[in-house]
Structure formats: structure tokens, C-alpha cells
Design an enzyme around this catalytic site. Sequence first.
Site, PDB file in Angstrom:
ATOM      1  N   ARG A  89      34.522  54.833  45.675  1.00 41.97           N
ATOM      2  CA  ARG A  89      34.353  54.632  44.228  1.00 41.97           C
ATOM      3  C   ARG A  89      32.973  55.074  43.744  1.00 41.97           C
ATOM      4  O   ARG A  89      32.827  55.581  42.632  1.00 41.97           O
ATOM      5  CB  ARG A  89      34.612  53.163  43.886  1.00 41.97           C
ATOM      6  CG  ARG A  89      36.097  52.807  44.044  1.00 41.97           C
ATOM      7  CD  ARG A  89      36.341  51.321  43.914  1.00 41.97           C
ATOM      8  NE  ARG A  89      35.892  50.773  42.652  1.00 41.97           N
ATOM      9  CZ  ARG A  89      35.504  49.511  42.474  1.00 41.97           C
ATOM     10  NH1 ARG A  89      35.502  48.672  43.497  1.00 41.97           N
ATOM     11  NH2 ARG A  89      35.114  49.091  41.296  1.00 41.97           N
ATOM     12  N   HIS A 134      29.872  41.554  36.506  1.00 38.31           N
ATOM     13  CA  HIS A 134      30.359  41.669  37.891  1.00 38.31           C
ATOM     14  C   HIS A 134      29.450  42.522  38.770  1.00 38.31           C
ATOM     15  O   HIS A 134      29.864  42.962  39.840  1.00 38.31           O
ATOM     16  CB  HIS A 134      31.796  42.211  37.910  1.00 38.31           C
ATOM     17  CG  HIS A 134      32.794  41.258  37.310  1.00 38.31           C
ATOM     18  ND1 HIS A 134      34.021  41.653  36.826  1.00 38.31           N
ATOM     19  CD2 HIS A 134      32.737  39.911  37.114  1.00 38.31           C
ATOM     20  CE1 HIS A 134      34.680  40.591  36.359  1.00 38.31           C
ATOM     21  NE2 HIS A 134      33.918  39.532  36.510  1.00 38.31           N
ATOM     22  N   GLY A 143      39.569  47.445  26.419  1.00 38.69           N
ATOM     23  CA  GLY A 143      40.026  47.966  27.715  1.00 38.69           C
ATOM     24  C   GLY A 143      40.008  46.978  28.856  1.00 38.69           C
ATOM     25  O   GLY A 143      39.672  47.348  29.976  1.00 38.69           O
TER      26      GLY A 143
HETATM   27  C1  BJW Z   1      42.722  51.155  28.344  1.00 40.60           C
HETATM   28  C2  BJW Z   1      42.778  52.497  28.561  1.00 40.60           C
HETATM   29  C3  BJW Z   1      42.097  53.276  27.642  1.00 40.60           C
HETATM   30  C4  BJW Z   1      43.906  51.629  30.104  1.00 40.60           C
HETATM   31  N1  BJW Z   1      41.432  52.710  26.644  1.00 40.60           N
HETATM   32  N2  BJW Z   1      42.052  50.600  27.355  1.00 40.60           N
HETATM   33  C5  BJW Z   1      40.850  30.081  36.109  1.00 40.60           C
HETATM   34  C6  BJW Z   1      42.218  30.209  36.193  1.00 40.60           C
HETATM   35  C7  BJW Z   1      42.798  30.950  37.232  1.00 40.60           C
HETATM   36  C8  BJW Z   1      42.000  31.590  38.183  1.00 40.60           C
HETATM   37  C9  BJW Z   1      40.640  31.465  38.091  1.00 40.60           C
HETATM   38  C10 BJW Z   1      40.090  30.716  37.069  1.00 40.60           C
HETATM   39  N3  BJW Z   1      38.734  30.791  37.198  1.00 40.60           N
HETATM   40  C11 BJW Z   1      38.445  31.546  38.282  1.00 40.60           C
HETATM   41  C12 BJW Z   1      39.586  31.954  38.853  1.00 40.60           C
HETATM   42  C13 BJW Z   1      39.697  32.809  40.049  1.00 40.60           C
HETATM   43  C14 BJW Z   1      39.440  34.268  39.768  1.00 40.60           C
HETATM   44  C15 BJW Z   1      40.501  34.810  38.801  1.00 40.60           C
HETATM   45  O1  BJW Z   1      40.271  35.024  37.628  1.00 40.60           O
HETATM   46  N4  BJW Z   1      41.671  35.131  39.287  1.00 40.60           N
HETATM   47  C16 BJW Z   1      42.713  35.741  38.451  1.00 40.60           C
HETATM   48  C17 BJW Z   1      43.376  36.886  39.199  1.00 40.60           C
HETATM   49  C18 BJW Z   1      43.659  34.685  37.949  1.00 40.60           C
HETATM   50  N5  BJW Z   1      38.103  34.501  39.235  1.00 40.60           N
HETATM   51  C19 BJW Z   1      37.042  34.498  40.010  1.00 40.60           C
HETATM   52  O2  BJW Z   1      37.140  34.264  41.199  1.00 40.60           O
HETATM   53  C20 BJW Z   1      35.688  34.762  39.370  1.00 40.60           C
HETATM   54  N6  BJW Z   1      34.757  33.788  39.808  1.00 40.60           N
HETATM   55  C21 BJW Z   1      34.676  32.549  39.266  1.00 40.60           C
HETATM   56  O3  BJW Z   1      35.299  32.255  38.277  1.00 40.60           O
HETATM   57  O4  BJW Z   1      33.826  31.700  39.937  1.00 40.60           O
HETATM   58  C22 BJW Z   1      34.000  30.297  39.767  1.00 40.60           C
HETATM   59  C23 BJW Z   1      35.326  29.898  40.429  1.00 40.60           C
HETATM   60  C24 BJW Z   1      35.654  30.389  41.680  1.00 40.60           C
HETATM   61  C25 BJW Z   1      36.877  30.042  42.276  1.00 40.60           C
HETATM   62  C26 BJW Z   1      37.775  29.211  41.602  1.00 40.60           C
HETATM   63  C27 BJW Z   1      37.439  28.737  40.348  1.00 40.60           C
HETATM   64  C28 BJW Z   1      36.189  29.070  39.771  1.00 40.60           C
HETATM   65  C29 BJW Z   1      35.136  36.106  39.845  1.00 40.60           C
HETATM   66  C30 BJW Z   1      35.958  37.260  39.403  1.00 40.60           C
HETATM   67  C31 BJW Z   1      35.390  38.549  39.996  1.00 40.60           C
HETATM   68  C32 BJW Z   1      36.244  39.757  39.661  1.00 40.60           C
HETATM   69  N7  BJW Z   1      35.787  40.876  40.421  1.00 40.60           N
HETATM   70  C33 BJW Z   1      36.369  42.188  40.196  1.00 40.60           C
HETATM   71  C34 BJW Z   1      35.713  43.174  41.202  1.00 40.60           C
HETATM   72  C35 BJW Z   1      34.277  43.506  40.791  1.00 40.60           C
HETATM   73  C36 BJW Z   1      33.637  44.463  41.733  1.00 40.60           C
HETATM   74  C37 BJW Z   1      34.338  45.787  41.788  1.00 40.60           C
HETATM   75  O5  BJW Z   1      34.509  46.468  40.755  1.00 40.60           O
HETATM   76  O6  BJW Z   1      34.717  46.159  42.882  1.00 40.60           O
HETATM   77  O7  BJW Z   1      36.129  42.614  38.856  1.00 40.60           O
HETATM   78  S1  BJW Z   1      38.150  42.217  40.302  1.00 40.60           S
HETATM   79  C38 BJW Z   1      38.389  43.369  39.003  1.00 40.60           C
HETATM   80  O8  BJW Z   1      39.051  42.736  37.857  1.00 40.60           O
HETATM   81  C39 BJW Z   1      36.982  43.724  38.505  1.00 40.60           C
HETATM   82  C40 BJW Z   1      37.179  43.808  37.025  1.00 40.60           C
HETATM   83  O9  BJW Z   1      35.948  43.696  36.346  1.00 40.60           O
HETATM   84  C41 BJW Z   1      38.132  42.674  36.752  1.00 40.60           C
HETATM   85  C42 BJW Z   1      38.861  42.784  35.440  1.00 40.60           C
HETATM   86  O10 BJW Z   1      39.679  43.891  35.389  1.00 40.60           O
HETATM   87  P1  BJW Z   1      39.820  44.736  34.036  1.00 40.60           P
HETATM   88  O11 BJW Z   1      38.537  45.349  33.684  1.00 40.60           O
HETATM   89  O12 BJW Z   1      40.461  43.903  32.998  1.00 40.60           O
HETATM   90  O13 BJW Z   1      40.789  45.925  34.525  1.00 40.60           O
HETATM   91  P2  BJW Z   1      42.386  45.994  34.569  1.00 40.60           P
HETATM   92  O14 BJW Z   1      42.740  47.138  35.427  1.00 40.60           O
HETATM   93  O15 BJW Z   1      42.976  44.686  34.885  1.00 40.60           O
HETATM   94  O16 BJW Z   1      42.807  46.300  33.050  1.00 40.60           O
HETATM   95  C43 BJW Z   1      42.523  47.532  32.408  1.00 40.60           C
HETATM   96  C44 BJW Z   1      42.962  47.442  30.964  1.00 40.60           C
HETATM   97  O17 BJW Z   1      42.576  48.641  30.329  1.00 40.60           O
HETATM   98  C45 BJW Z   1      44.476  47.303  30.772  1.00 40.60           C
HETATM   99  O18 BJW Z   1      44.731  46.293  29.807  1.00 40.60           O
HETATM  100  C46 BJW Z   1      44.900  48.658  30.223  1.00 40.60           C
HETATM  101  O19 BJW Z   1      45.983  48.563  29.289  1.00 40.60           O
HETATM  102  C47 BJW Z   1      43.645  49.087  29.529  1.00 40.60           C
HETATM  103  N8  BJW Z   1      43.487  50.528  29.400  1.00 40.60           N
HETATM  104  N9  BJW Z   1      43.577  52.716  29.711  1.00 40.60           N
HETATM  105  C48 BJW Z   1      41.474  51.327  26.556  1.00 40.60           C
HETATM  106  N10 BJW Z   1      42.139  54.625  27.756  1.00 40.60           N
END
Ligand code: BJW
Length: 244
Positions: free
Chosen positions: A69, A118, A185
Site C-alpha cells: 500500500r 488512524h 467517502g
Molecule cells: C466513495 C467513492 C468516491 C467509493 N467518492 N465516496 C462500537 C460498536 C461496535 C464495534 C466497536 C465499537 N467501538 C469500537 C468497536 C470495534 C471497532 C469497530 O468499529 N468495529 C466495526 C467493524 C464494527 N473499532 C475499533 O476497534 C477502533 N478502536 C476503538 O474504538 O478503541 C476502543 C475500543 C476497542 C475495542 C472495543 C471497544 C472500544 C479502532 C478502529 C481502527 C480502524 N482501523 C482501520 C485500519 C487503519 C490502518 C490502515 O489503513 O491500514 O481504519 S480499518 C479501516 O476502516 C481503516 C479505515 O479508516 C476504516 C474506515 O473505512 P472507510 O474509510 O469508511 O472505508 P470503506 O471502504 O469502509 O468505505 C468507503 C466508502 O467510500 C464507501 O461508503 C463507498 O461508497 C465510498 N466511496 N468511492 C466518495 N469516488
Amino acid sequence: MSDLEKAAEYITGAKNILFLSGAGISAESGIPTFRGEEGLYKNRRAEYLATPQAFTRDPEFVWGWYNFRKDLVSSKEPNAAHRATTELKELIPAMLVVTQNVDGFHREAGVEDLVEMHGNIFRARCTECPYESELRSTESDMPRCEKCEGLLRPAVVWFGESLDAGVLNRIFEMIQKADLMLVVGTSGIVYPAAGFSVEVRRSGGRIIEINPDKPHSMGKDDIHLQGSAAQIMPELVEEVKKRL
Ligand code: BJW
Ligand code: ZN
């Protein structure tokens, strides 16, 4: 009045704006989103790779994903949506630019005060000591610490890990005073970012979402601008400029 014009009025009428971007804003730079069709690496999903457990099990494999990446990001550049965001920030200084992306494209496009919730893909930190530094090279899939020879890891936030407290404080301070949030996005699946719009709405703020996908849960005064960020963001900024 069109939704685009209405959105521009929201922006010029707002006192404080929280801007949040996700992988979709970099899609048109050629960086695949996480949950899109190209978001796989060697048949593995981000939910598997972006975890401390995956790194403990197979650090070389996880570094391989990050180096792949890093090379990709280095070969691409910010797009019209990043540039429009910079222009908007210059027009509306009371806007905080927060990104979930680790590619640094907002900074490359000129946003100096960028909150990278992040982390950044070009930084690494030691798993054994407090050492952290920039790491642009992609030569090693097992890079070592300069200070203690410990294994380095990408300085990014993985699932189950907490976000930096200073970063969260800045965001929550803005959430409390924001009367408008722009969400560009992001799929809105990953917490804590997924909860920000709920908080802003709860304290009376409105949401403008830009995404080609169907809208997420919408309040009655919220606006969903359906389409690509690189097309809509510049159009929105043009509408804002007409009103300033
Ligand atoms: C377009 C387009 C165009 C396409 N124009 N748009 C509460 C409830 C349930 C679970 C949890 C909770 N709190 C915490 C959790 C656990 C977890 C979590 O959320 N899990 C879920 C899966 C439910 N969260 C965590 O663990 C977080 N930590 C935390 O909360 O600590 C305290 C805690 C821990 C444990 C338990 C409870 C509390 C940390 C989250 C870290 C996420 N890390 C990543 C990797 C980062 C490093 C890397 O890049 O390698 O972050 S995962 C990945 O997802 C990355 C992204 O930033 C993140 C979000 O993704 P994003 O950006 O939304 O991308 P996509 O692909 O999902 O969406 C793209 C969008 O673009 C789509 O909608 C398309 O339609 C659109 N699109 N083309 C505009 N041209
Ligand atoms: Zn070390």
C-alpha cells in the site's frame, strides 16, 4: 433550490464545521477502498489484516500488505476532492479536517492542520520501546528499531486498539461545538468515527454526506449528495464561493 445549493448555504451559515473523510475520497486517486471490490490483499480482508492479532501471528505478511500500500500511495497523488477540501478549509477556517485515511493526501494537498485519526502509513513505531519515526522505505518486511532492534510496526490504529487521546480530545471538542458535519467517502461502519455524526446530530448539528452509495441514517435536515467526491466537492466549493 438544489441540494447542492442548500448544502452551500449550510456551509456559509455554519459557525463550526467538522469535516470527516474516509477511503472513498482517495478512490479516484487510484487507492482502493477497504470494503470495495478491490479491497482485498491475497484474499484477506482489512478486518483480518488490520488487527494486532494478525501482526503477532505473521508480522511479515502484515508488513507485506503495508509495503504494497505504501508503494501504491507513493505512486499516486491527491485528487480534485482533496484539493477542494483544502480550498474549503482556507475559505472557512472554523472547519476541522479529520481523516480516517492513512495516505496523507489531505496534507499533500495543502491541509497543514490535519487530524489523522488512524495514523499515517509512512510512520512506524517500535513494538518494544517508545521509538517512532517516519519510515518511507518499503525494502524490509521485518523492519527493526534503530534504538533497541525490536520489531517495528506501522504507526496506524488497528481494530481493538485505542485512538490517540489527544486526537480524540480535539475531535470531541469540535463535535461539541459543531453545527455542521461534512462526511465524505466513508462507509460509516468503523467506530469511533461511525458515531461522530450521531453525536453532532444529537447536539442539534446537521450533516452533509457525499457518497455514491445510498445515504446512511438521515435526519430530516441532513443532505445526501450522491456521487463521487472528486466531482461533488469542487462543485460544492464553487457554490460556497458564490455566497461568500
Ligand atoms: C466513495 C467513492 C468516491 C467509493 N467518492 N465516496 C462500537 C460498536 C461496535 C464495534 C466497536 C465499537 N467501538 C469500537 C468497536 C470495534 C471497532 C469497530 O468499529 N468495529 C466495526 C467493524 C464494527 N473499532 C475499533 O476497534 C477502533 N478502536 C476503538 O474504538 O478503541 C476502543 C475500543 C476497542 C475495542 C472495543 C471497544 C472500544 C479502532 C478502529 C481502527 C480502524 N482501523 C482501520 C485500519 C487503519 C490502518 C490502515 O489503513 O491500514 O481504519 S480499518 C479501516 O476502516 C481503516 C479505515 O479508516 C476504516 C474506515 O473505512 P472507510 O474509510 O469508511 O472505508 P470503506 O471502504 O469502509 O468505505 C468507503 C466508502 O467510500 C464507501 O461508503 C463507498 O461508497 C465510498 N466511496 N468511492 C466518495 N469516488
Ligand atoms: Zn525500540
